[in-house]
Design an enzyme around this catalytic site. Sequence first.
Site, PDB file in Angstrom:
ATOM      1  N   GLY A  16       0.786  -1.238   0.000  1.00 39.73           N
ATOM      2  CA  GLY A  16       0.000   0.000   0.000  1.00 39.73           C
ATOM      3  C   GLY A  16       0.809   1.275   0.000  1.00 39.73           C
ATOM      4  N   ILE A  17       0.337   2.250   0.772  1.00 41.74           N
ATOM      5  CA  ILE A  17       0.963   3.576   0.803  1.00 41.74           C
ATOM      6  C   ILE A  17       2.381   3.499   1.341  1.00 41.74           C
ATOM      7  CG2 ILE A  17       0.850   5.849   1.872  1.00 41.74           C
ATOM      8  CD1 ILE A  17      -2.217   5.610   1.747  1.00 41.74           C
ATOM      9  N   ASP A  69       6.145  -5.200  15.333  1.00 44.15           N
ATOM     10  CA  ASP A  69       4.759  -5.001  15.754  1.00 44.15           C
ATOM     11  C   ASP A  69       4.717  -3.688  16.518  1.00 44.15           C
ATOM     12  OD1 ASP A  69       2.230  -4.992  16.854  1.00 44.15           O
ATOM     13  OD2 ASP A  69       2.304  -7.059  17.588  1.00 44.15           O
ATOM     14  N   TYR A 163     -12.601   4.631  15.387  1.00 47.00           N
ATOM     15  CA  TYR A 163     -11.572   4.822  14.368  1.00 47.00           C
ATOM     16  C   TYR A 163     -11.128   6.280  14.307  1.00 47.00           C
ATOM     17  CZ  TYR A 163      -9.410   5.301   9.769  1.00 47.00           C
ATOM     18  OH  TYR A 163      -8.545   5.608   8.741  1.00 47.00           O
TER      19      TYR A 163
END
Length: 293
Positions: A16-17, A69, A163
């Site tokens: 992705g980005i 992580d 979110y």
Amino acid sequence: MDLRGKTLFITGASRGIGLAIALRAARDGANVAIAAKTVEPHAHLPGTIHTAADQIRAAGGQALPLVVDVRDEASILAGVARTVETFGGVDICINNASAVSLSRIGDTEAKRFDLMHQVNGRGAFLTSKACLPHLLKAGNPHILTLAPPLNMDPKWFVGHVAYTMSKYAMSMCTLGMAAELRGDGVAVNALWPRVGVATAAIEFAFADRSELARCRKPEIMGDAAHAILTRPARDCSGNFFIDDEVLHEAGVRDFDVYRVDPSVPPRVGMFLPDDSVPPPGVDMTGASRPVRA
């Protein structure tokens, strides 16, 4: 200025980005630490830290795949330490890793709430903190976080309170760190897309796959990030940048190259104020109208 020889520590850079930012930096000859969790192929999402490393090397950069992580401080610190051991320091910290769940209050489980806050706000803070001692030694240090401008319009909370809270935590990191580190010459900025970006994660998160046709390609964020990261750090901090505005200022005039399907109206991104307008010549109607400088 380019990024040749610079070392970037990018969270979530396996796809992705994050990968788009890494590949744009690699074209300059940068060193990229790929700090992500995906070692084995995901059931629904393409890309691992190793496939990303192969792409970065093919693009002309040096790559260090790291199992990191961002919910675990020890994991972040170990990743940063390996990066410094391998490349000699950290010049740029990119807080790209993010967890998303667009769920209403009653549908948001505690574990999902915790995941978003641990990855988004907490992860961005701890990653920036871990990189900071090395950024203070760098020649043109930048922290860039993929976070929206702080917009308190209630419509950006309805349907996904948890979110929005977690993303705004990343935005508040940008606001506070920029002020605190201004005297140290560390640039701290946020970057956000005007139009939704077509990533595998977004495709997986949204039920309506046809929405991807209305998105832009991740490369627009990679190019915008590059334009920010090559600016003098002391003259560029505390900004909530929008991708096409950054590129327009850099001289880009044809934005159709970033469109997944130039024939359909773009899906304008979340969190932007109602009075936000695209740069001159950026078509938001769906008609393909390249504009030349």
